[in-house]
Design a protein around this motif. Structure first.
Motif, mmCIF file in Angstrom:
data_model
loop_
_atom_site.group_PDB
_atom_site.id
_atom_site.type_symbol
_atom_site.label_atom_id
_atom_site.label_comp_id
_atom_site.label_asym_id
_atom_site.label_seq_id
_atom_site.Cartn_x
_atom_site.Cartn_y
_atom_site.Cartn_z
ATOM 1 N N VAL A 232 35.948 0.078 4.350
ATOM 2 C CA VAL A 232 34.559 -0.367 4.428
ATOM 3 C C VAL A 232 34.494 -1.891 4.465
ATOM 4 O O VAL A 232 33.750 -2.478 5.261
ATOM 5 N N ARG A 233 35.263 -2.567 3.612
ATOM 6 C CA ARG A 233 35.269 -4.035 3.605
ATOM 7 C C ARG A 233 35.776 -4.599 4.927
ATOM 8 O O ARG A 233 35.366 -5.676 5.356
ATOM 9 N N ARG A 239 30.011 -1.999 6.496
ATOM 10 C CA ARG A 239 29.369 -2.779 5.437
ATOM 11 C C ARG A 239 27.857 -2.783 5.629
ATOM 12 O O ARG A 239 27.090 -2.714 4.661
ATOM 13 N N TYR A 240 27.414 -2.873 6.877
ATOM 14 C CA TYR A 240 25.969 -2.832 7.123
ATOM 15 C C TYR A 240 25.375 -1.501 6.673
ATOM 16 O O TYR A 240 24.297 -1.476 6.051
ATOM 17 N N THR A 241 26.026 -0.378 6.977
ATOM 18 C CA THR A 241 25.486 0.920 6.583
ATOM 19 C C THR A 241 25.366 1.030 5.067
ATOM 20 O O THR A 241 24.445 1.661 4.547
ATOM 21 N N LEU A 242 26.302 0.390 4.352
ATOM 22 C CA LEU A 242 26.265 0.413 2.890
ATOM 23 C C LEU A 242 25.040 -0.342 2.376
ATOM 24 O O LEU A 242 24.307 0.149 1.503
ATOM 25 N N ASN A 342 18.606 7.205 10.389
ATOM 26 C CA ASN A 342 19.692 7.847 9.653
ATOM 27 C C ASN A 342 20.635 8.591 10.587
ATOM 28 O O ASN A 342 21.860 8.573 10.405
ATOM 29 N N ALA A 343 20.076 9.244 11.598
ATOM 30 C CA ALA A 343 20.899 10.043 12.503
ATOM 31 C C ALA A 343 21.841 9.173 13.321
ATOM 32 O O ALA A 343 23.034 9.472 13.433
ATOM 33 N N VAL A 344 21.317 8.078 13.901
ATOM 34 C CA VAL A 344 22.190 7.250 14.742
ATOM 35 C C VAL A 344 23.219 6.502 13.895
ATOM 36 O O VAL A 344 24.363 6.321 14.324
ATOM 37 N N ILE A 345 22.833 6.086 12.678
ATOM 38 C CA ILE A 345 23.801 5.405 11.813
ATOM 39 C C ILE A 345 24.893 6.370 11.364
ATOM 40 O O ILE A 345 26.089 6.064 11.417
ATOM 41 N N ALA A 347 25.831 9.197 12.813
ATOM 42 C CA ALA A 347 26.657 9.608 13.952
ATOM 43 C C ALA A 347 27.636 8.509 14.340
ATOM 44 O O ALA A 347 28.813 8.774 14.622
ATOM 45 N N ALA A 348 27.153 7.258 14.369
ATOM 46 C CA ALA A 348 28.042 6.149 14.716
ATOM 47 C C ALA A 348 29.146 5.985 13.678
ATOM 48 O O ALA A 348 30.298 5.708 14.023
ATOM 49 N N ARG A 349 28.803 6.146 12.416
ATOM 50 C CA ARG A 349 29.826 6.043 11.364
ATOM 51 C C ARG A 349 30.842 7.175 11.491
ATOM 52 O O ARG A 349 32.055 6.953 11.357
ATOM 53 N N LEU A 350 30.365 8.378 11.752
ATOM 54 C CA LEU A 350 31.262 9.520 11.911
ATOM 55 C C LEU A 350 32.207 9.305 13.091
ATOM 56 O O LEU A 350 33.387 9.668 13.041
ATOM 57 N N HIS A 351 31.687 8.689 14.159
ATOM 58 C CA HIS A 351 32.509 8.432 15.335
ATOM 59 C C HIS A 351 33.484 7.279 15.105
ATOM 60 O O HIS A 351 34.624 7.310 15.585
ATOM 61 N N ALA A 352 33.055 6.260 14.347
ATOM 62 C CA ALA A 352 33.871 5.053 14.190
ATOM 63 C C ALA A 352 35.030 5.247 13.217
ATOM 64 O O ALA A 352 36.063 4.589 13.353
#
Length: 443
Positions: A232-233, A239-242, A342-345, A347-352
């Motif tokens: 995450v760091r 970090r933005y999602t956090l 929430n959905a796009v964040i 999904a992007a986190r799951l993909h990244a």
């Protein structure tokens, strides 16, 4: 030279269109398994403290069960993420469901035989929390194997709709079951976990543990607990999602407390609070269904900024009136907009996140926002003791305004992956073959 009359080279075949979510059986089974587990948890969460209160007659025991369940959930989070990345995801999901089913079958038998005790209730609460902790990150990681990348935002929008529906209906049905028979919510919970087990068993998932060819040998369990935090760091987007989740949780937990305490001082307090909570739940449910479409039209960063700024501009309106209908409309509008971001964040986190790090990073991203939630009511109640509700609402709204400004300037949000379906490339224009001129006629 090439013959101008020859046929052009054939274009490479286009990839087949992905299976729609409503026809994707693996996704449908995984979605249903998650819904059944969530429904069972909501139904029994209402009943467990009540049977303890009835059996012991102690309000302290009532609070101790709730506190133990929350504490066990927090403490189990990080180790659960490590296990999700070290074991096959299907095995984690099945073990989680079977263990919780057995715990609630024991609780059902105890209620039926009038043998409920505080130690037994604490054990059931701990088992439920400990085995719920790996279920959610394992189910999220499994989603990547059953849904293509361009369908992840829509799939997660439907997951939010499922959570909203379960949160609305679960406690009501659990309370209704408890009035029929105190043992019934626990029996239904156990059966829901067993049904979830069957659904998971039918999902096609990789049989082995998640690995990558370049991954070094796994460190010890204790050292591995910090892997998620280090990832995450390292990532500006994570970090933005956090920060996003922490500020939203802090602000809205405080706003809800102000609205509920405001209703408690009126003669129609019960009706006031019920309308506010219903508006929030209904907004989340409808917004989640709408988000399945909106996430495919707007760029992810644009969508997140629209939601952040609209929420920051809507929430100060709560301080202008104490009318129940007006407050419900504002809360409903905010709840309607939030699921798309929430959905796009998510999904992007799951993909990244690489597959072999899903469990550890997902739990690390969820732990701090979850720990922040109790501080919202704490800070808000402290402010209410020294100032008026309107000022406290504006203070919480200022947090959302700060989030909107931070999101606009954040380099992390600029790096959010765009998972929208790509339009097929236009085939290049093929010139018409040259037609040879007719030979001149002979004299």
């Amino acid at each position: 030279m090439p013959d101008p009359t020859s046929a052009p080279a054939p274009l490479p075949p286009q990839a087949p269109a992905p299976t729609p979510l409503h026809r994707n059986r693996d996704y449908q089974r995984l979605w249903l398994a998650h819904a059944l587990s969530g429904f069972g948890s909501q139904a029994s969460a209402i009943a467990l403290p009540l049977v303890v209160l009835h059996a012991t007659g102690s309000v302290t025991a009532f609070g101790l069960v709730t506190f133990t369940e929350i504490l066990a959930s927090v403490l189990a989070g990080l180790p659960a993420g490590v296990l999700v990345d070290r074991l096959p995801r299907k095995l984690v999901l099945i073990i989680s469901d079977v263990a919780r089913a057995l715990a609630y079958l024991v609780m059902t038998a105890a209620v039926l035989t009038d043998r409920v005790s505080l130690p037994l209730a604490l054990c059931v609460a701990v088992v439920n929390s400990v085995f719920s902790a790996p279920f959610n990150p394992a189910a999220s990681a499994a989603l990547r194997h059953v849904v293509p990348r361009e369908q992840l935002p829509a799939a997660l929008s439907l997951s939010q709709a499922r959570s909203a529906a379960v949160t609305l209906a679960g406690p009501l049905i659990g309370a209704a079951l408890y009035t029929v028979a105190p043992a019934l919510p626990f029996l239904v919970d156990a059966l829901s976990y067993l049904a979830s087990t069957v659904c998971v068993a039918l999902v096609r998932l990789p049989a082995g543990r998640p690995t990558t060819p370049t991954a070094p040998p796994a460190p010890s369990l204790v050292k591995d607990l910090g892997t998620g935090w280090r990832e995450v760091r390292r990532s500006p987007f994570l970090r933005y999602t956090l920060v996003n989740a922490a500020l939203v949780n802090l602000a809205f937990s405080g706003i809800v407390l102000v609205l509920i305490t405001g209703g408690a001082h009126t003669t129609s307090g019960g009706f006031h609070n019920a309308v506010i909570i219903a508006a929030s739940g209904a907004g989340n449910l409808v917004g989640s269904l709408i988000a399945a479409r909106t996430t495919t039209t707007l760029p992810p960063r644009t969508l997140v900024l629209l939601v952040c700024w609209s929420t920051a501009l809507f929430t100060p309106l709560l301080a202008l009136s104490d009318n129940t209908v007006a407050l419900a409309l504002v809360i409903g509008a905010c709840s309607l907009a939030t699921p798309a971001a929430n959905a796009v964040i998510s999904a992007a986190r799951l993909h990244a996140i690489p597959d072999h790090l899903q469990g550890r990073v997902q739990t690390a991203c969820g732990l701090i926002p979850a720990l922040i939630i109790p501080f919202g009511p704490l800070l808000t109640s402290t402010l209410l003791a020294h100032t008026g509700p309107a000022t406290v609402l504006l203070a919480n709204s200022a947090l959302l305004l700060a989030l909107a400004c931070y999101s606009t300037l954040s380099p992390g949000l600029r790096r959010i992956p765009d998972l929208r379906p790509r339009k097929p490339a236009q085939a290049p224009a093929v010139p018409a073959p040259a037609v040879p001129a007719p030979a001149p006629a002979k004299a």
